[in-house]
Design an enzyme around this catalytic site. Structure first.
Site, PDB file in Angstrom:
ATOM      1  N   HIS A  63       0.844  -1.203   0.000  1.00  0.00           N
ATOM      2  CA  HIS A  63       0.000   0.000   0.000  1.00  0.00           C
ATOM      3  C   HIS A  63       0.872   1.243   0.000  1.00  0.00           C
ATOM      4  CE1 HIS A  63       0.820  -0.461   4.296  1.00  0.00           C
ATOM      5  NE2 HIS A  63       0.305   0.733   4.548  1.00  0.00           N
TER       6      HIS A  63
ATOM      7  N   ASP B 217       5.975   4.739   4.945  1.00  0.00           N
ATOM      8  CA  ASP B 217       6.838   3.781   5.651  1.00  0.00           C
ATOM      9  C   ASP B 217       6.909   2.434   4.921  1.00  0.00           C
ATOM     10  OD1 ASP B 217       4.086   3.499   6.623  1.00  0.00           O
ATOM     11  OD2 ASP B 217       4.871   2.046   8.065  1.00  0.00           O
ATOM     12  N   HIS B 218       6.182   2.323   3.791  1.00  0.00           N
ATOM     13  CA  HIS B 218       6.229   1.101   2.967  1.00  0.00           C
ATOM     14  C   HIS B 218       6.807   1.374   1.582  1.00  0.00           C
ATOM     15  CE1 HIS B 218       3.599  -1.190   5.832  1.00  0.00           C
ATOM     16  NE2 HIS B 218       3.444   0.058   6.224  1.00  0.00           N
TER      17      HIS B 218
ATOM     18  N   ASP C 187      -0.072  -3.934   6.240  1.00  0.00           N
ATOM     19  CA  ASP C 187      -0.682  -3.364   7.448  1.00  0.00           C
ATOM     20  C   ASP C 187      -2.144  -3.787   7.570  1.00  0.00           C
ATOM     21  OD1 ASP C 187       1.708  -2.121   7.957  1.00  0.00           O
ATOM     22  OD2 ASP C 187       0.963  -0.073   7.702  1.00  0.00           O
TER      23      ASP C 187
END
Ligand code: ZN
Ligand code: FE
Length: 259
Positions: free
Chosen positions: A56, A60-61, A133
């Site tokens: 996604h 932070d990804h 997540d």
């Protein structure tokens, strides 16, 4: 044989590193930061980063994607319905892809974000799930974009995968998730036992992942919304009759947000 290791990033993210020893090619899932991946590649100069998988759009990804792509030419796979930097292959529900010789099917799992996807490797010998997540060990992601109904449905799909499925989620949230799980089901010995075990692991600063789906079904409150004791706790919290599993899920998620 694919070896899977965690590269820690930021405070509590894990970048999953998949390694095919035969070809010396590797892949990463959700590199929010390029630095840990670059450091690993520097320590292992014979290895080539060939693929980057994204669940996604959150920074932070995805924060390391462009740099890693530029440096290595790796192919970037990500959800079709989100803005993903340097994406080469846009993936939708039920799409298939092969990474390092492993076949994956894409599950669209809206809730945390609307375009969130999970990568499932459907191998009866060892199924693997990269859940980003959405499904955490003993918990689930916050609802930033989707509705409780969407997340409940998404977790229902992931929760129906085989018992032996290894769950690789993107954060080390297991201990705080289990604190909440104990509040929901104080009488469930699987939950209290896992809480004690994970407490010990974290005291030694050790990773609590991967999880597996059998354990999640026994201990993750968000997969247990159809259990009487869980519904009763949700009803106590809201002071209403949460008549559907989706309503129980919504009550638990709202409670956890303030826990
Ligand atoms: Zn996120
Ligand atoms: Fe995240």
């Amino acid at each position: 044989m694919i070896q899977i290791d965690a590269l820690p990033a930021f405070n509590d993210n894990y970048i999953w590193l998949l390694q095919d020893n035969a070809s010396k090619r590797c892949a990463v899932v959700d590199p929010g930061d390029a630095a840990p991946v670059q450091a690993w590649l520097q320590r292992n100069p014979e290895w080539q980063l060939s693929d980057i998988l994204i669940t996604h759009h959150h920074a932070d990804h995805t924060g390391g994607v462009e740099q890693l792509k530029r440096q290595t030419g790796a192919t970037v796979y990500g959800p079709a319905n989100e803005k993903i930097p340097a994406r080469d292959v846009a993936l939708s529900d039920n799409d298939h892809l092969t990474v390092l010789g492993l076949a994956f099917v894409v599950h669209a799992v809206p809730g945390h974000t609307l375009g969130h996807i999970a990568f499932y490797h459907d191998d009866p010998r060892q199924p693997l799930l990269f859940s980003g997540d959405t499904l955490f060990a003993a918990g689930c992601g916050r609802l930033f974009e989707g509705t409780p109904e969407q997340m409940h449905h998404s977790l229902g799909r992931l929760g129906a995968l085989p018992d032996s499925t290894l769950v690789y989620c993107a954060h080390e949230y297991t201990l705080s998730n289990l604190r909440f799980a104990v509040a929901v089901e104080p009488e469930n010995p699987d939950v209290t036992g896992r809480f004690e075990e994970v407490t010990r692991l974290r005291e030694q600063n050790r990773i609590t992942l991967p999880s597996n789906l059998a354990l999640e079904r026994r201990t993750n409150p968000f997969l247990r919304v159809s259990i009487d004791a869980v519904k009763q706790k949700a009803d106590e919290r809201t002071g209403t009759d949460n008549a559907s599993p989706a309503a129980v899920f919504a009550a638990l998620r709202a409670w956890k947000d303030k826990f």
